[in-house]
Design an enzyme around this catalytic site. Structure first.
Site, PDB file in Angstrom:
ATOM      1  N   ARG A 128     -75.433 -59.164   3.228  1.00  0.00           N
ATOM      2  CA  ARG A 128     -76.575 -59.307   4.144  1.00  0.00           C
ATOM      3  C   ARG A 128     -76.511 -58.378   5.354  1.00  0.00           C
ATOM      4  O   ARG A 128     -77.192 -58.603   6.357  1.00  0.00           O
ATOM      5  CB  ARG A 128     -76.731 -60.758   4.608  1.00  0.00           C
ATOM      6  CG  ARG A 128     -77.014 -61.737   3.478  1.00  0.00           C
ATOM      7  CD  ARG A 128     -77.408 -63.098   4.004  1.00  0.00           C
ATOM      8  NE  ARG A 128     -77.713 -64.002   2.908  1.00  0.00           N
ATOM      9  CZ  ARG A 128     -76.836 -64.850   2.366  1.00  0.00           C
ATOM     10  NH1 ARG A 128     -75.598 -64.897   2.828  1.00  0.00           N
ATOM     11  NH2 ARG A 128     -77.192 -65.648   1.374  1.00  0.00           N
ATOM     12  N   LYS A 150     -85.113 -47.238   8.980  1.00  0.00           N
ATOM     13  CA  LYS A 150     -85.841 -47.509   7.751  1.00  0.00           C
ATOM     14  C   LYS A 150     -85.021 -47.020   6.559  1.00  0.00           C
ATOM     15  O   LYS A 150     -84.638 -45.849   6.507  1.00  0.00           O
ATOM     16  CB  LYS A 150     -87.209 -46.822   7.760  1.00  0.00           C
ATOM     17  CG  LYS A 150     -88.201 -47.485   8.700  1.00  0.00           C
ATOM     18  CD  LYS A 150     -89.483 -46.681   8.848  1.00  0.00           C
ATOM     19  CE  LYS A 150     -90.329 -46.685   7.615  1.00  0.00           C
ATOM     20  NZ  LYS A 150     -91.641 -46.038   7.834  1.00  0.00           N
ATOM     21  N   GLU A 192     -91.356 -31.680   9.395  1.00  0.00           N
ATOM     22  CA  GLU A 192     -91.250 -32.933  10.147  1.00  0.00           C
ATOM     23  C   GLU A 192     -91.130 -32.678  11.645  1.00  0.00           C
ATOM     24  O   GLU A 192     -91.576 -33.489  12.451  1.00  0.00           O
ATOM     25  CB  GLU A 192     -90.058 -33.764   9.642  1.00  0.00           C
ATOM     26  CG  GLU A 192     -90.231 -34.348   8.254  1.00  0.00           C
ATOM     27  CD  GLU A 192     -91.130 -35.583   8.222  1.00  0.00           C
ATOM     28  OE1 GLU A 192     -91.644 -35.991   9.281  1.00  0.00           O
ATOM     29  OE2 GLU A 192     -91.316 -36.149   7.128  1.00  0.00           O
ATOM     30  N   LYS A 234     -89.397 -39.838  18.368  1.00  0.00           N
ATOM     31  CA  LYS A 234     -89.271 -40.927  17.390  1.00  0.00           C
ATOM     32  C   LYS A 234     -88.617 -42.142  18.018  1.00  0.00           C
ATOM     33  O   LYS A 234     -89.038 -43.287  17.776  1.00  0.00           O
ATOM     34  CB  LYS A 234     -88.489 -40.464  16.165  1.00  0.00           C
ATOM     35  CG  LYS A 234     -88.387 -41.578  15.121  1.00  0.00           C
ATOM     36  CD  LYS A 234     -88.042 -41.092  13.739  1.00  0.00           C
ATOM     37  CE  LYS A 234     -88.154 -42.226  12.722  1.00  0.00           C
ATOM     38  NZ  LYS A 234     -87.878 -41.794  11.347  1.00  0.00           N
ATOM     39  N   GLU A 244     -92.720 -51.354  12.408  1.00  0.00           N
ATOM     40  CA  GLU A 244     -93.936 -50.690  11.945  1.00  0.00           C
ATOM     41  C   GLU A 244     -95.122 -51.635  11.841  1.00  0.00           C
ATOM     42  O   GLU A 244     -95.811 -51.713  10.824  1.00  0.00           O
ATOM     43  CB  GLU A 244     -93.687 -49.985  10.596  1.00  0.00           C
ATOM     44  CG  GLU A 244     -94.755 -48.927  10.305  1.00  0.00           C
ATOM     45  CD  GLU A 244     -94.434 -48.048   9.102  1.00  0.00           C
ATOM     46  OE1 GLU A 244     -95.378 -47.676   8.399  1.00  0.00           O
ATOM     47  OE2 GLU A 244     -93.256 -47.725   8.887  1.00  0.00           O
ATOM     48  N   ARG A 248     -95.762 -47.233  15.199  1.00  0.00           N
ATOM     49  CA  ARG A 248     -94.817 -46.499  14.349  1.00  0.00           C
ATOM     50  C   ARG A 248     -95.498 -45.867  13.145  1.00  0.00           C
ATOM     51  O   ARG A 248     -94.996 -44.874  12.580  1.00  0.00           O
ATOM     52  CB  ARG A 248     -93.698 -47.433  13.907  1.00  0.00           C
ATOM     53  CG  ARG A 248     -92.560 -46.714  13.188  1.00  0.00           C
ATOM     54  CD  ARG A 248     -91.332 -47.590  13.090  1.00  0.00           C
ATOM     55  NE  ARG A 248     -90.268 -46.946  12.329  1.00  0.00           N
ATOM     56  CZ  ARG A 248     -89.020 -47.370  12.296  1.00  0.00           C
ATOM     57  NH1 ARG A 248     -88.664 -48.437  12.987  1.00  0.00           N
ATOM     58  NH2 ARG A 248     -88.103 -46.737  11.581  1.00  0.00           N
ATOM     59  N   ASN A 252     -96.195 -41.438  10.187  1.00  0.00           N
ATOM     60  CA  ASN A 252     -96.579 -41.120   8.811  1.00  0.00           C
ATOM     61  C   ASN A 252     -97.750 -40.150   8.736  1.00  0.00           C
ATOM     62  O   ASN A 252     -98.415 -40.065   7.700  1.00  0.00           O
ATOM     63  CB  ASN A 252     -96.908 -42.407   8.052  1.00  0.00           C
ATOM     64  CG  ASN A 252     -95.677 -43.245   7.782  1.00  0.00           C
ATOM     65  OD1 ASN A 252     -94.645 -42.719   7.370  1.00  0.00           O
ATOM     66  ND2 ASN A 252     -95.771 -44.535   8.036  1.00  0.00           N
ATOM     67  N   HIS A 255     -98.337 -38.293   5.585  1.00  0.00           N
ATOM     68  CA  HIS A 255     -97.490 -38.852   4.546  1.00  0.00           C
ATOM     69  C   HIS A 255     -98.262 -39.594   3.459  1.00  0.00           C
ATOM     70  O   HIS A 255     -97.770 -39.724   2.336  1.00  0.00           O
ATOM     71  CB  HIS A 255     -96.447 -39.785   5.162  1.00  0.00           C
ATOM     72  CG  HIS A 255     -95.340 -39.059   5.866  1.00  0.00           C
ATOM     73  ND1 HIS A 255     -95.570 -38.148   6.878  1.00  0.00           N
ATOM     74  CD2 HIS A 255     -93.997 -39.112   5.710  1.00  0.00           C
ATOM     75  CE1 HIS A 255     -94.409 -37.681   7.305  1.00  0.00           C
ATOM     76  NE2 HIS A 255     -93.443 -38.241   6.620  1.00  0.00           N
ATOM     77  N   HIS A 259     -96.943 -38.520  -0.030  1.00  0.00           N
ATOM     78  CA  HIS A 259     -96.326 -39.414  -1.000  1.00  0.00           C
ATOM     79  C   HIS A 259     -97.103 -39.434  -2.317  1.00  0.00           C
ATOM     80  O   HIS A 259     -96.501 -39.526  -3.401  1.00  0.00           O
ATOM     81  CB  HIS A 259     -96.226 -40.825  -0.423  1.00  0.00           C
ATOM     82  CG  HIS A 259     -95.180 -40.957   0.647  1.00  0.00           C
ATOM     83  ND1 HIS A 259     -95.096 -42.059   1.462  1.00  0.00           N
ATOM     84  CD2 HIS A 259     -94.183 -40.127   1.036  1.00  0.00           C
ATOM     85  CE1 HIS A 259     -94.089 -41.907   2.304  1.00  0.00           C
ATOM     86  NE2 HIS A 259     -93.525 -40.738   2.073  1.00  0.00           N
ATOM     87  N   HIS A 272     -90.067 -33.143  -0.175  1.00  0.00           N
ATOM     88  CA  HIS A 272     -90.756 -34.026   0.768  1.00  0.00           C
ATOM     89  C   HIS A 272     -91.357 -33.248   1.945  1.00  0.00           C
ATOM     90  O   HIS A 272     -92.519 -33.471   2.308  1.00  0.00           O
ATOM     91  CB  HIS A 272     -89.796 -35.096   1.279  1.00  0.00           C
ATOM     92  CG  HIS A 272     -90.426 -36.042   2.262  1.00  0.00           C
ATOM     93  ND1 HIS A 272     -91.453 -36.900   1.918  1.00  0.00           N
ATOM     94  CD2 HIS A 272     -90.200 -36.236   3.592  1.00  0.00           C
ATOM     95  CE1 HIS A 272     -91.822 -37.598   2.981  1.00  0.00           C
ATOM     96  NE2 HIS A 272     -91.076 -37.213   4.006  1.00  0.00           N
TER      97      HIS A 272
END
Length: 367
Positions: A128, A150, A192, A234, A244, A248, A252, A255, A259, A272
């Site tokens: 965990r 993330k 980026e 960031k 998010e 946040r 993206n 993105h 994606h 990417h």
């Protein structure tokens, strides 16, 4: 390329689980700083087939010398996005189990975004949650995936659909590793970097234009400055929106398109960063088409990305309707339909809901 004061930076990430991002050359050799984040007796260095031969053994030896009572082992995954899968995750779980890793174990994720995401997700899930130190070796990972906590793996249906938020104990962005980075990967990371100027800081776009040549020749001070400015942006966003729920999502920008492109190409076409470059241009053009932003700004963005040797047009043979279908599975979509991160012009991004499918298709068909 000497280690000058101008090439060393630190960015503090505040919040419930604060940590520091150290930036500059030679950080992987700083055994004292690295070992300070290990609380227990089990250290797993996760790397890949490209990075491990260059840095993993030396890192393990550095850690072992500072942690004589600990066991330090290295595990190497195949390089490439295909490793960021449920199968790759399961293999790391088995590795931690065979290692007998306890709850005070630490994972050092040494590599690019795939290693950082997979290693971070394994750390998030083992018992965990155990400690993770991110050691990004690509520019893209230094300014994006290693910061913010993330972690995720991909499914055939889309990128990053299985994951968790798991902030690292620390991030060490050793810019010396960028000297061995393939040219294509360096340019992908610059996409980026450009993103931060696009969403928050129009002046940063000017700075990047002025320092483009220095960045492309891998000047330590220029790279460290660009990384630090990107990470500071960031970090500020992550502090305000760690999970998010709002702001946040601006990270993206481009993105949703990117994606969809990556998934439709089976992760075997544009990498990417390249997909993000195309996606940002498409998001800017969609903003113009919707009357949100001037066309001069999307032309300026495309020009800067092209200067960094990045693609700005949709790859051939991609079907607009297929891409739109991919976007409907994007994490930013909700019951009301597609949401996009668009902009009102350079430095002023926002989330826009209810974008008509036909407007998206028009942009895709003209790309």
């Amino acid at each position: 390329m000497s280690d000058t004061p101008q090439a060393r930076h630190a960015v503090e990430v505040h919040g419930a689980q604060p940590y520091r991002i150290a930036i500059g050359p030679g950080l992987l050799d700083d055994g004292e700083a690295l070992a300070a984040h290990v609380r227990g007796r089990h250290v797993l260095v996760v790397s890949d087939g490209n990075v491990a031969p260059l840095y993993a053994r030396a890192l393990a030896d550095t850690l072992q010398a500072r942690l004589p009572r600990a066991r330090v082992i290295v595990t190497c995954i195949p390089a490439g996005e295909a490793s960021k899968s449920l199968e790759g995750f399961a293999e790391l779980m088995r590795e931690l189990a065979d290692f007998g890793a306890t709850r005070d174990a630490c994972v050092f994720a040494l590599g690019g975004g795939v290693v950082g995401d997979l290693g971070g997700f394994a750390a998030a899930c083992w018992m965990r949650g155990i400690d993770c130190v991110q050691l990004p070796t690509t520019l893209l990972a230094m300014v994006d995936s290693s910061v913010g906590g993330k972690t995720a793996v991909d499914l055939p249906q889309g990128k990053n659909l299985v994951g968790a938020f798991h902030p690292p104990r620390a991030v060490f962005a050793d810019t010396a590793t960028l000297r061995t980075l393939p040219e294509r990967e360096l340019r992908a990371g610059l996409a980026e970097v450009v993103k931060y100027g696009a969403i928050r800081d129009a002046g940063f776009l000017d700075w990047l234009d002025q320092h483009a040549d220095a960045l492309l020749r891998r000047d330590d001070a220029a790279l460290a400055g660009a990384i630090a400015r990107s990470c500071a942006h960031k970090a500020a966003i992550v502090e305000r929106d760690p999970f998010e729920h709002g702001e946040r999502a601006l990270l993206n920008f481009g993105h949703t398109f990117a994606h969809a492109i990556e998934t439709e190409q089976g992760y075997g076409g544009l990498n990417h960063g390249e997909a993000v470059a195309v996606g940002m241009v498409l998001a800017a053009r969609l903003s113009t088409a919707l009357g949100l932003a001037p066309a001069t700004d999307d032309a300026r963005l495309a020009g800067l990305l092209a200067r960094f040797g990045l693609p700005t047009a949709l790859p051939a043979n991609l079907d607009a309707n297929a891409l739109l279908a991919r976007m409907r599975l994007d994490k930013k979509a909700d019951a009301a339909g597609l949401r996009f991160v668009l902009w009102d012009g350079a430095g002023a991004a926002r989330v826009v809901a209810g974008v008509p499918d036909e407007a998206v298709l028009d942009v895709l068909r003209l790309a």
